[in-house]
Design an enzyme around this catalytic site. Structure first.
Site, PDB file in Angstrom:
ATOM      1  N   ILE A  10      41.363  48.290  41.166  1.00  0.00           N
ATOM      2  CA  ILE A  10      41.444  46.969  40.562  1.00  0.00           C
ATOM      3  C   ILE A  10      41.481  45.898  41.645  1.00  0.00           C
ATOM      4  O   ILE A  10      41.793  46.178  42.812  1.00  0.00           O
ATOM      5  CB  ILE A  10      42.684  46.847  39.662  1.00  0.00           C
ATOM      6  CG1 ILE A  10      43.980  47.036  40.490  1.00  0.00           C
ATOM      7  CG2 ILE A  10      42.642  47.853  38.536  1.00  0.00           C
ATOM      8  CD1 ILE A  10      45.247  46.771  39.700  1.00  0.00           C
ATOM      9  N   CYS A  11      41.135  44.675  41.264  1.00  0.00           N
ATOM     10  CA  CYS A  11      41.180  43.524  42.182  1.00  0.00           C
ATOM     11  C   CYS A  11      42.593  43.375  42.744  1.00  0.00           C
ATOM     12  O   CYS A  11      43.573  43.497  41.992  1.00  0.00           O
ATOM     13  CB  CYS A  11      40.777  42.273  41.414  1.00  0.00           C
ATOM     14  SG  CYS A  11      40.967  40.721  42.306  1.00  0.00           S
ATOM     15  N   PRO A  12      42.771  43.136  44.052  1.00  0.00           N
ATOM     16  CA  PRO A  12      41.730  42.856  45.044  1.00  0.00           C
ATOM     17  C   PRO A  12      41.411  44.042  45.953  1.00  0.00           C
ATOM     18  O   PRO A  12      40.917  43.857  47.054  1.00  0.00           O
ATOM     19  CB  PRO A  12      42.373  41.731  45.858  1.00  0.00           C
ATOM     20  CG  PRO A  12      43.822  42.154  45.930  1.00  0.00           C
ATOM     21  CD  PRO A  12      44.126  42.798  44.590  1.00  0.00           C
ATOM     22  N   MET A 202      41.932  38.069  43.896  1.00  0.00           N
ATOM     23  CA  MET A 202      43.304  37.847  44.342  1.00  0.00           C
ATOM     24  C   MET A 202      43.429  37.837  45.862  1.00  0.00           C
ATOM     25  O   MET A 202      44.243  37.087  46.418  1.00  0.00           O
ATOM     26  CB  MET A 202      44.235  38.904  43.732  1.00  0.00           C
ATOM     27  CG  MET A 202      45.710  38.595  43.953  1.00  0.00           C
ATOM     28  SD  MET A 202      46.171  36.917  43.422  1.00  0.00           S
ATOM     29  CE  MET A 202      45.873  37.003  41.659  1.00  0.00           C
TER      30      MET A 202
END
Length: 218
Positions: A10-12, A202
């Site tokens: 998932i981000c980041p 992020m």
């Protein structure tokens, strides 16, 4: 070639892994990044290009994407100089982060970080009126901010139907960079309605806040 497997991350995380791989290159070369969503493709591509490298992407299958990053001589030299500047900043904590003498290539002046589609606690209706007034007030400043970051509920202010769009367009036309968290747009299901600025992640948000001379949070 270095392969970065960011499938399922998932981000980041995809950006963080790719940045780490770029630092490990120590010269010209190629990095292959594997991800499972288009937001990660855009985030990785943007980060690579901001480092001076070139990046091309392709879809390999359902939820399977490949980003090929090519680092040439000039980009390698730029990244090496940037890393050297970061080390120098760490050795001299008394040096202001925004001082050009320290080799900072990513420093920015004033950043406005908007984390909600309303301002303050209490009445939600009043909060929405206040955030609209706040963004309008930004357009009236003699010294405009360098960047506006929108995340969580703040992402709703940059999409179609937002009452702040006209004011945001005025700011963008005057050179203010407007960026909205891609994960937040996805969460609220409004990415296809983004009407101003670009999409960020992020890691970039944290990096921007870290390198800002001043941060304003309404």
């Amino acid at each position: 070639m270095i392969t970065v497997n960011a499938m399922g991350d998932i981000c980041p995380i995809p950006v963080v892994k790719t940045k780490k791989a770029l630092n490990e290159l120590d010269g010209p070369g190629e990095i292959e990044v594997l991800v499972d969503n288009e937001t990660a493709v855009k985030n990785v591509t943007k980060m690579a290009k901001s480092s001076g490298a070139s990046a091309e992407s392709e879809q390999l299958g359902e939820r399977q994407y490949r980003v090929l990053i090519t680092v040439g001589e000039a980009a390698a030299a730029q990244m090496k100089a940037s890393q050297s500047g970061s080390k120098n900043r760490g050795q001299d904590a008394a040096q202001p982060a925004g001082n050009g003498a320290d080799g900072c290539r990513t420093c920015v002046g004033t950043v406005v970080a908007v984390g909600s589609d309303r301002m303050g606690e209490g009445s939600e209706e009043l909060g929405r009126i206040l955030i609209k007034s706040f963004i309008f007030a930004l357009t009236q400043l003699d010294d405009l901010p360098d960047k506006l970051l929108f995340y969580n509920g703040g992402a709703k202010l940059t999409v179609e139907g937002s009452e702040s769009l006209e004011d945001l367009k005025v700011l963008e036309e005057q050179g203010v960079e407007i960026m909205t968290c891609g994960t937040c747009l996805d969460y609220y299901g409004i990415k296809d309605r983004l009407a101003i600025g670009g999409v960020t992640n992020m890691y970039s948000i944290v990096e921007t806040l870290q390198n800002a001379m001043s941060v304003i949070r309404p």
